[in-house]
Design a protein around this motif. Structure first.
Motif, PDB file in Angstrom:
ATOM      1  N   GLN A  68      30.112  49.135  37.856  1.00  0.00           N
ATOM      2  CA  GLN A  68      30.205  47.890  38.556  1.00  0.00           C
ATOM      3  C   GLN A  68      29.502  47.396  38.443  1.00  0.00           C
ATOM      4  OE1 GLN A  68      32.162  47.462  42.911  1.00  0.00           O
ATOM      5  NE2 GLN A  68      32.963  45.858  42.217  1.00  0.00           N
ATOM      6  N   LEU A 104      39.214  51.648  52.509  1.00  0.00           N
ATOM      7  CA  LEU A 104      38.954  52.120  51.343  1.00  0.00           C
ATOM      8  C   LEU A 104      40.848  53.177  51.123  1.00  0.00           C
ATOM      9  CD1 LEU A 104      35.454  52.954  50.165  1.00  0.00           C
ATOM     10  CD2 LEU A 104      36.508  50.878  49.729  1.00  0.00           C
ATOM     11  N   ARG A 126      29.663  53.069  47.782  1.00  0.00           N
ATOM     12  CA  ARG A 126      30.320  52.703  48.939  1.00  0.00           C
ATOM     13  C   ARG A 126      30.712  54.364  50.076  1.00  0.00           C
ATOM     14  NH1 ARG A 126      35.154  48.901  47.968  1.00  0.00           N
ATOM     15  NH2 ARG A 126      35.366  48.725  49.724  1.00  0.00           N
ATOM     16  N   GLU A 144      38.863  50.772  40.822  1.00  0.00           N
ATOM     17  CA  GLU A 144      37.987  51.672  41.155  1.00  0.00           C
ATOM     18  C   GLU A 144      38.416  52.911  41.673  1.00  0.00           C
ATOM     19  OE1 GLU A 144      38.153  48.765  41.674  1.00  0.00           O
ATOM     20  OE2 GLU A 144      35.531  47.826  41.162  1.00  0.00           O
ATOM     21  N   ALA A 145      40.074  52.851  42.791  1.00  0.00           N
ATOM     22  CA  ALA A 145      40.830  53.689  43.268  1.00  0.00           C
ATOM     23  C   ALA A 145      41.094  54.835  42.652  1.00  0.00           C
ATOM     24  CB  ALA A 145      40.998  53.009  44.444  1.00  0.00           C
ATOM     25  N   THR A 194      32.423  54.397  40.183  1.00  0.00           N
ATOM     26  CA  THR A 194      32.448  53.071  40.561  1.00  0.00           C
ATOM     27  C   THR A 194      32.053  53.480  42.734  1.00  0.00           C
ATOM     28  OG1 THR A 194      33.031  52.168  39.110  1.00  0.00           O
ATOM     29  CG2 THR A 194      32.726  50.264  40.608  1.00  0.00           C
ATOM     30  N   LEU A 195      33.011  53.964  43.203  1.00  0.00           N
ATOM     31  CA  LEU A 195      33.125  53.576  44.302  1.00  0.00           C
ATOM     32  C   LEU A 195      31.555  54.035  45.050  1.00  0.00           C
ATOM     33  CD1 LEU A 195      36.849  53.450  45.133  1.00  0.00           C
ATOM     34  CD2 LEU A 195      35.339  51.899  45.258  1.00  0.00           C
ATOM     35  N   LYS A 196      30.686  55.480  44.502  1.00  0.00           N
ATOM     36  CA  LYS A 196      30.132  56.263  44.825  1.00  0.00           C
ATOM     37  C   LYS A 196      29.340  55.566  46.534  1.00  0.00           C
ATOM     38  CE  LYS A 196      27.307  59.774  43.967  1.00  0.00           C
ATOM     39  NZ  LYS A 196      26.219  60.511  43.066  1.00  0.00           N
ATOM     40  N   GLY A 223      41.464  46.254  44.127  1.00  0.00           N
ATOM     41  CA  GLY A 223      40.160  47.396  43.902  1.00  0.00           C
ATOM     42  C   GLY A 223      40.514  48.400  43.263  1.00  0.00           C
ATOM     43  N   THR A 273      32.646  44.772  36.560  1.00  0.00           N
ATOM     44  CA  THR A 273      33.354  46.287  36.257  1.00  0.00           C
ATOM     45  C   THR A 273      33.321  45.814  34.410  1.00  0.00           C
ATOM     46  OG1 THR A 273      34.085  46.750  38.337  1.00  0.00           O
ATOM     47  CG2 THR A 273      35.077  48.020  36.422  1.00  0.00           C
TER      48      THR A 273
END
Length: 363
Positions: free
Chosen positions: A22, A168, A130, A100-101, A126-128, A97, A60
């Motif tokens: 992303q 999340l 956060r 990404e999850a 991608t979520l790293k 989202g 993304t």
């Protein structure tokens, strides 16, 4: 097909490194340009970038290393990526989202299958970005068979109505969901926790409220486990493994309960780790408590008595019975087993026998 499957297929097709990322607003605008209805794939610094969706100006994209690829291969990769983007847009996954999850979910499940409990989340997830702050993990497992399954969109909407802070949602296995909420839900943004309530008490209360909310929206049985705050980027796999074990233990030892807390299951975890033959042997050596443990009323009395720290008055209140009725039941247990649970030594033995009986009865 989710984004991780797309990435794997492109990697197999090309034999090249691939990934999903992303991009920030500025990077998205400079790479793809903004304002067009459908951004086009671009080649930049040796990589083919294919935009999958735009979330508030943050694109993304899937990227593929281009070195050694023929024009036809690049065209096929672009075609596969654009088809996926069209299908994704039709499903509406981008709005919540989910893509990404599910990427994080694929990585998590792979680590857990290999029993890797201390692996740091890699940079291509991608979520790293956060997952560096303190977050509280919840694991939600549904036992619904015939009722409609919860969708990512509907559950996410429900969670956002409950947690005021960022949350999340990670779909793991079938009917299994990982929820990550900011630690501030306990402290209200204050670094100091409520002096009158421990973190465990607050987690328990939060779990009860969350379970009640979910149960009010969906018919069926749901189990919920929670553990203390972690920094997910490094501690997520171990925490999920603990929560999964907690729900397994809760189903065995806390029948009728649907909220399971790991700090309340230390002895149960120990008993469950004993080999089956040894458990049966220990149960035989302790004595024959079958008559008491097979009686639902007596079993509930013992469970409540131990839950209330062997306090007669509090146990009677919890069971909604007269104190003398409880004393009569405890005397009956002593007559049947020879153990007086009002003394610590006998209470410990009966507690152990009760746990051994529960786990061996299921075999």
């Amino acid at each position: 097909m989710d984004s991780e499957v797309l990435r794997q297929k492109l990697e197999q097709l090309t034999g090249k490194r691939t990934g999903i990322k992303q991009l920030g607003r500025q990077h998205s605008a400079s790479l793809f340009g903004m304002g067009t209805e459908q951004e086009q794939a671009v080649i930049h610094e040796g990589y083919l970038w294919i935009p999958l969706y735009d979330n508030d100006g943050r694109i993304t994209a899937v990227w593929v290393e281009t070195e050694g690829l023929s024009p036809l291969e690049l065209q096929l990769v672009d075609y596969a990526g654009r088809n996926f983007a069209v299908a994704l847009k039709a499903t509406g996954l981008k709005e919540e989202g989910e893509m990404e999850a599910r990427q994080l979910s694929s990585w998590l499940n792979a680590q857990l299958e290999q029993e890797k409990d201390d692996t740091e989340i890699p940079d291509d997830i991608t979520l790293k970005g956060r997952l560096f702050g303190d977050m509280i993990p919840f694991l939600l497992v549904s036992e619904n068979v015939h009722n409609p399954q919860m969708t990512y969109r509907s559950l996410m909407k429900l969670l956002r109505s409950y947690f005021e802070n960022e949350v999340l949602l990670i779909p793991l296995q079938d009917k299994e969901w990982l929820i990550l909420a900011r630690k501030e839900l306990l402290t209200g943004g204050d670094d100091k926790e409520d002096e009158e309530e421990s973190a465990e008490d607050l987690l328990s209360q939060t779990s009860m409220g969350l379970h009640e909310l979910i149960a009010s929206e969906w018919v069926g049985v749901f189990h919920l486990a929670v553990s203390p705050a972690i920094i997910p980027v490094k501690g997520l796999t171990g925490s999920v493994a603990l929560l999964r074990e907690t729900i397994i233990l809760g189903r065995i030892f806390q029948v009728g309960d649907y909220i399971h807390l790991p700090w309340e299951l230390h002895m149960e975890r120990l008993v469950n780790s004993i080999p089956d033959d040894r458990r049966r042997q220990l149960l035989g050596q302790i004595g024959d408590y079958t008559a008491v443990l097979a009686d639902k009323e007596m079993l509930l009395t013992l469970e409540t008595f131990f839950e209330m720290d062997c306090n007669v008055s509090e146990t009677a209140k919890k069971l909604y019975i007269h104190r003398n009725t409880l004393l009569y039941r405890l005397d009956k247990i002593k007559q049947e087993t020879g153990a007086d649970v009002r003394s610590f030594g006998d209470a410990a033995i009966v507690k152990l026998a009760m746990l051994l009986y529960k786990v061996t009865k299921r075999k």
